[in-house]
Design an enzyme around this catalytic site. Structure first.
Site, PDB file in Angstrom:
ATOM      1  N   GLY A 228       2.094  11.552   3.619  1.00 55.91           N
ATOM      2  CA  GLY A 228       3.465  11.641   3.302  1.00 55.91           C
ATOM      3  C   GLY A 228       3.937  13.097   3.372  1.00 55.91           C
ATOM      4  CB  SER A 229       4.643  15.419   4.842  1.00 55.87           C
ATOM      5  OG  SER A 229       3.242  15.244   4.861  1.00 55.87           O
ATOM      6  CG  ASN A 230       8.978  16.311   0.996  1.00 53.49           C
ATOM      7  OD1 ASN A 230       9.100  15.105   1.145  1.00 53.49           O
ATOM      8  ND2 ASN A 230       8.716  16.865  -0.172  1.00 53.49           N
TER       9      ASN A 230
END
Length: 768
Positions: A228-230
């Site tokens: 997941g990541s931004n």
């Protein structure tokens, strides 16, 4: 073998002496700053990659060797029988031949890069007087590093992030519950979910084709299976400098050592500062050169298909059905060596669709794994090199053409003021039926028909809103002409980051604003549930106590917050209730695949829709019950004084060295300290935890970065542990506390600043 603190210190590499190395062309300067981060200055491209391999081996050789053994299905040679399950899977996948095939089709420049890097690793192995403490524990030594090993270790870190596991899960779900009951659970991305491009738009409605084939497919499934990541970019129109800013953080499991390695390389052909993957040259994910900055998140694309195969044995030959023919299956015998035990023989069966990863061909059926990263050689290493020499946003995008996996959301900006977004990677074109579960392989109707053309992948250059935000949510809208996936991460994080960007007055954004977004820990689903909680008047005194704690909460998942702890515990109980209503007897098994189910349930709660709950249950009764259970659980766990029920008391990291399980007596020396952290799975400041191990933080920010093209000296970064992989090093976990405090450290760029901050300086010289 017993070890002591003295042994840990004796295992540290020499990072200060002048060293002569075979294979080096000219002198190289290596300066490590106060955080132990290496800054390399070389006179040639060859020496730049040679030195990257050398310094990475100094700090992370064991880390690289650990990944190499895992990639090649040899982890049990170190871990004993504890490693056999993973070895069986990786050996079946065939990572070694896939990595060699990738190398064979790569460009000459990429091959030269990989060879130079491997030569640098081997130069360290040949000249060092000390090896990592892990080799002492194992009574082993490292083997020479080959160029294709670089590609294998990259694959092992990323290939398990695909979709095959959820397809197997859906198949089991349909087999157990029946296709009709399972059908509603295979929901796609919500119509109102935010997409990355166009910025600010929502997904829309998609026709869920292929589900009608589910009933027929279920009848063909094997009885058993195994196994997941931004990131955001802000335009120059929104910043104080007039040039864009790139920022973000990658969300993965907290590995020890941390998965990414900070490094800065300077040579005449390129200059780059960013995060490398130990064992792999270049910096393909979160970095900047002199001209371009970039970041990325996982694209959540579907590029792994499962095919149900029919087998028969004729005249001692294993065959599989394809259309109107019976074709010979490829059968090999792999030998798995086991530390402290006898070798194990592993038969591997392959069809035209890939290796069999579930079922039993000898009994007539199996499931083949088809994967863009192992089915045939691809020239993705070209991207590793070409990104480094890109001088503009256009050239950076062009460098992505051959990228294979994982499919990523790539945001970028350059010193000329251009910014944008590109979905990168290989996604096969095929039937929508492939999207849901394993499909029949023998009928020939679900074959891959090439891949989505690079020019048709979702992209945006200088979009009008002045930003792009990507947080594993849908990359684009439902009317996109190609199938990408049926599901993406909930858009909670994307909505919070978008809101934070839009709050900044135009023309004022700075790196400080980006750092504040890193630390955002407001939960949208918490706000939805708290609105429901405040309307309740429960009779149960424990439920009333929980309601009163949540009533005035700001919905920030802060480690000092008591309300965050009550909410997190309530969330866990509601999550379990939703899963039991959806999956029945498979609820426990489904927890790992049910993020979208729970997100849909929260949206239903906002609408007052009780359909996702069991018959006779309403959101009022479910929330009251969860409040009461949460308060009793916390009282039992943390005591009767609710003022001590802080989130940080239970939401903590637990970094574990890979050998801690193998050598538990020495875990205290090998494992970094645990720390209290903010956030949860739904907040931009990530802090997800497994349902089976509440509330140990398992998936979180494994880096944070801010790149400023207007002045690279303003750029910032951090990792959750440190630059060194040696437990005896002061840089093993020296970034952990500032990371937990959501701080960053300077990403040094100017060479005079680097020299002024030098902790050690080392010169590498040619051998003659």
């Amino acid at each position: 073998m017993p070890i002591t603190r003295v042994d840990l210190e004796a295992a540290l590499p020499d990072v200060a002496s002048t060293i002569r190395l075979p294979g080096l062309e000219q002198a190289v300067e290596v300066v490590r700053d106060g955080w132990g981060i290496p800054h390399i200055r070389a006179a040639t491209v060859h020496d730049a990659f040679f030195a990257q391999g050398f310094v990475t081996a100094q700090d992370r050789l064991w880390h690289m060797d650990y990944d190499r053994h895992r990639a090649l299905g040899r982890w049990s040679e170190f871990a004993g029988r504890l490693g056999l399950a993973e070895d069986r899977l990786m050996r079946t996948f065939g990572v070694e031949p896939a990595a060699k095939a990738d190398l064979a089709v790569s460009s000459d420049a990429a091959k030269a890069m990989l060879e130079a890097y491997a030569d640098g690793v081997n130069a360290f192995i040949e000249t060092t007087g000390s090896l990592g403490i892990e080799y002492k524990l194992l009574d082993a030594g490292p083997e020479p590093w080959q160029p294709w090993h670089c590609l294998a270790v990259y694959k092992v870190r990323n290939m398990l992030m695909g979709t095959y596991q959820v397809k197997l899960w859906r198949a089991r779900l349909a087999s157990t519950l029946g296709a009709e009951r399972a059908r509603p659970l295979f929901r796609g991305y919500p119509d109102e979910g935010l997409v990355s491009v166009p910025p600010g738009d929502t997904y829309g409605t998609v026709e869920q084709q292929g589900l009608e084939d589910l009933i027929a497919a279920v009848a063909e499934l094997p009885v058993e299976d195994e196994g997941g990541s931004n990131a955001w970019v802000v335009s120059g129109s929104r910043t104080a400098s007039g040039l864009p800013l790139v920022a973000g953080d990658s969300h993965r499991a907290l590995d020890t050592p941390n998965v990414y390695y900070q490094v800065h390389i300077n040579c005449p052909a390129f200059r780059c500062s960013g995060y490398a993957l130990p064992g792999v040259p270049g910096m393909p994910h979160f970095s900047h050169t002199k001209y371009v900055a970039w970041g990325m998140t996982h694209g959540v694309a579907d590029y792994q298909d499962l095919y149900i195969e029919r087998f028969r044995t004729e005249r001692d030959r294993l065959e599989y059905a394809y259309r109107d023919n019976w074709l010979p299956a490829e059968v090999t015998q792999e030998v798995l060596s086991v530390r402290g035990g006898s070798p194990e023989m592993l038969p591997v069966v392959r069809t035209r669709h890939g290796p069999i990863i579930a079922g039993d061909p000898e009994r007539g059926q199996g499931i083949a794994f088809s994967h863009t990263g192992t089915l045939s050689g691809t020239a993705w290493p070209n991207t590793l090199y070409e990104l480094l020499i890109a001088r503009s946003a256009y050239e950076a995008e062009e460098a992505l053409r051959e990228w294979t996996e994982p499919v990523n959301n790539f945001v970028y900006a350059d010193v000329h003021g251009e910014f944008g977004y590109r979905y990168r990677g290989r996604i096969p074109v095929r039937s929508m039926a492939n999207a849901w579960t394993p499909v029949p392989g023998w009928i020939g109707e679900h074959e891959w028909r090439g891949r989505i053309p690079f020019e048709e992948m979702p992209s945006a250059r200088n979009p009008q809103p002045g930003y792009v935000v990507t947080c594993n949510n849908a990359p684009t809208q439902a009317d996109y002409p190609h199938y990408i996936n049926t599901n993406f991460a909930p858009d909670w994080r994307a909505r919070r980051i978008t809101a934070r960007i839009e709050e900044i007055p135009l023309g004022t954004a700075t790196t400080d604003h980006m750092a504040l977004i890193h630390g955002d820990r407001e939960s949208i689903p918490a706000r939805i549930l708290v609105e429901r909680v405040t309307a309740l008047n429960p009779e149960d005194p424990d439920a009333r106590e929980g309601r009163d704690i949540l009533r005035d909460w700001d919905c920030r998942i802060d480690r000092s917050s008591v309300a965050a702890t009550v909410y997190g515990t309530v969330r866990a109980h509601l999550f379990r209730e939703v899963l039991e209503a959806a999956f029945g007897e498979m609820a426990a098994e489904g927890a790992a695949y049910a993020a979208s189910i729970y997100a849909d349930a929260v949206r239903s709660a906002a609408r007052g829709d009780d359909a996702c709950l069991a018959d006779g249950r309403s959101w009022a009764t479910a929330i009251e019950s969860a409040l009461a259970h949460a308060v009793r659980e916390l009282r039992s766990r943390l005591g009767t004084d609710s003022r001590k029920w802080t989130w940080g008391a239970i939401h903590r990291t637990r970094p574990r060295h890979p050998l801690s399980r193998v050598f538990p007596d020495w875990a205290e020396l090998l494992d970094p300290p645990a720390l209290a952290t903010h956030g949860d799975a739904d907040t931009p400041l990530a802090g997800a935890y497994a349902p089976t191990d509440r509330f140990t933080a398992t998936v979180m920010s494994v880096n944070r970065y801010i790149h400023d093209p207007s002045d690279w000296r303003n750029s910032r970064w951090i990792v959750p542990l440190g630059a060194s992989g040696h437990p005896g090093s002061p840089h093993y976990a020296d970034q952990a506390e500032p990371w937990a405090d959501v701080e960053t450290v300077p990403q040094l760029w100017d060479w005079n600043d680097i020299l002024a901050a030098a902790e050690t300086r080392q010169t590498l010289l040619p051998q003659t």
